[in-house]
Enzyme design. Structure first.
Site, mmCIF file in Angstrom:
data_model
loop_
_atom_site.group_PDB
_atom_site.id
_atom_site.type_symbol
_atom_site.label_atom_id
_atom_site.label_comp_id
_atom_site.label_asym_id
_atom_site.label_seq_id
_atom_site.Cartn_x
_atom_site.Cartn_y
_atom_site.Cartn_z
ATOM 1 N N PRO A 8 0.692 -1.219 0.095
ATOM 2 C CA PRO A 8 -0.039 -0.100 0.192
ATOM 3 C C PRO A 8 0.869 1.160 -0.049
ATOM 4 O O PRO A 8 0.981 2.004 0.882
ATOM 5 C CB PRO A 8 -0.980 -0.147 1.179
ATOM 6 C CG PRO A 8 -0.029 -0.933 2.161
ATOM 7 C CD PRO A 8 0.804 -2.020 1.201
ATOM 8 N N GLY A 12 -1.278 1.913 -4.407
ATOM 9 C CA GLY A 12 -2.161 0.851 -3.519
ATOM 10 C C GLY A 12 -3.119 1.401 -2.505
ATOM 11 O O GLY A 12 -4.424 0.779 -2.612
ATOM 12 N N LYS A 178 3.059 2.177 -22.563
ATOM 13 C CA LYS A 178 3.564 2.902 -21.366
ATOM 14 C C LYS A 178 4.926 2.864 -20.953
ATOM 15 O O LYS A 178 5.659 3.855 -20.468
ATOM 16 C CB LYS A 178 2.764 2.279 -20.108
ATOM 17 C CG LYS A 178 3.014 2.786 -18.624
ATOM 18 C CD LYS A 178 2.271 4.033 -18.586
ATOM 19 C CE LYS A 178 2.664 5.096 -17.301
ATOM 20 N NZ LYS A 178 3.061 4.516 -15.991
ATOM 21 N N SER A 248 8.549 9.308 -11.446
ATOM 22 C CA SER A 248 8.887 8.301 -10.430
ATOM 23 C C SER A 248 10.347 8.150 -10.006
ATOM 24 O O SER A 248 10.666 8.073 -8.865
ATOM 25 C CB SER A 248 8.026 7.304 -10.426
ATOM 26 O OG SER A 248 8.184 6.502 -11.650
HETATM 27 O O1 KPL Z 1 4.433 7.104 -15.366
HETATM 28 C C1 KPL Z 1 5.330 8.117 -14.890
HETATM 29 C C2 KPL Z 1 6.154 8.079 -13.915
HETATM 30 O O2 KPL Z 1 6.779 9.052 -13.205
HETATM 31 O O3 KPL Z 1 6.548 6.872 -13.547
HETATM 32 C C3 KPL Z 1 5.168 9.284 -16.008
HETATM 33 C C4 KPL Z 1 4.105 9.086 -17.079
HETATM 34 C C5 KPL Z 1 6.550 9.574 -16.696
HETATM 35 C C6 KPL Z 1 4.800 10.620 -15.089
HETATM 36 O O4 KPL Z 1 5.352 11.224 -14.354
#
Ligand code: KPL
Length: 297
Positions: A8, A12, A178, A248
């Site tokens: 989580p 999550g 993605k 991220s």
């Molecule tokens: O999925 C993303 C991440 O940061 O992991 C994006 C699409 C780049 C958005 O910040």
């Protein structure tokens, strides 16, 4: 349904709150040693609070859906120890950035219905008890194996909890798209420690375009129907839609955490090698992130 969320974190916790709000019986599985209760506040306009049982073996034994939201590199170590507790009817739903994590443990979980999902909902864990829904998005869910193909009803479960969602029987294509976007945005924003929006500056175009050119060659060999122009325009759309966000991987580097590079650019490089495609810029970025990880950890 009886649903357990494995991992989580921000995403999550977001799903935990919305699934519970929709009437499901949701519990959390963290890696704490002592079972406990956790209450999460969904920080939207209504600011509602939800309470969950945590690390409760009985919940795991009776769970119909195990929603796995740990990072790709944590999948194996988080899931394998609890597998013996699950019924073989328990549906496994994986939602994480990157590809290849399930392949590594496929033989050990193939008796379960397996689903994969990708989402563009934004979530931020503001503290241990508060998750903020930072942006509404879209979720695509689809089957990893033939047992998963019989679980299309999970799309309704997700749709009634946190719309919008879509069932895509070709989830691999959605995941590749993605992954392509993450290859273009994540390593650059981590290396330059910048917000996503900075990649729209002309000085960064050459890097983004060269990454996408290599990624597109791999996509073609993987039979993903996407022109290079479509890939580029989607990448620039995401950069502009998330311009104020830190990716991220940027956050992982900033907070000195392990990144998802092995399952994003690393996965791309594995596939490029299999198809004998040269990917020098992606290799350089991969090595730079690995170097950063080594220095940080
Ligand atoms: O999925 C993303 C991440 O940061 O992991 C994006 C699409 C780049 C958005 O910040």
């Amino acid at each position: 349904m009886n649903i357990t969320i494995l991992g989580p974190g921000a995403v999550g916790s977001l799903w935990a709150c919305y699934l519970q709000k929709a009437g499901h019986n949701v519990s959390l599985w963290t890696r704490r040693t002592t079972p406990s209760e956790l209450s999460l506040t969904l920080n939207t306009q209504e600011n509602s609070s939800y309470s969950f049982s945590c690390d409760n073996k009985e919940s795991l034994i009776h769970c119909d859906l195990l929603f796995i939201t740990v990072k790709a590199w944590q999948v194996e170590s988080a899931l394998l120890p609890i597998l013996p507790l699950l019924s073989q009817e328990t549906i496994l739903l994986f939602m994480h950035n990157g590809m290849g994590a399930i392949d590594a443990i496929e033989n050990q979980i193939s008796h379960h219905p397996i689903l994969q999902a990708t989402t563009t909902h934004g979530a931020l864990k503001e503290n241990a008890h508060t998750v903020k829904h930072t942006g509404f998005g879209h979720t695509v869910v689809g089957p990893f194996n033939s047992l998963g193909n019989q679980c299309q009803f999970i799309q309704d479960v997700l749709q009634h909890s946190l719309p919008s969602t879509e069932w895509n029987s070709d989830i691999q294509t959605a995941l590749w798209k993605k992954l392509a976007i993450n290859c273009a945005i994540n390593p650059l924003t981590a290396i330059y420690q910048c917000q996503n929006g900075e990649l729209s500056q002309p000085s960064r175009h050459q890097d983004v375009n060269r990454i996408c050119h290599e990624v597109h060659q791999v996509l073609q060999q993987e039979q993903i129907q996407w022109t290079e122009a479509e890939l580029l325009s989607t990448v620039y759309q995401v950069i502009s839609a998330t311009s104020a966000n830190y990716s991220s991987m940027n956050r992982d580097c900033f907070y000195q955490r392990k990144t998802e590079i092995d399952f994003i650019t690393g996965y791309l490089l594995q596939k490029a090698k299999q198809h004998a495609i040269s990917t020098p810029i992606n290799e350089t970025l991969y090595n730079q992130i690995k170097q950063l990880e080594e220095n940080l950890l």
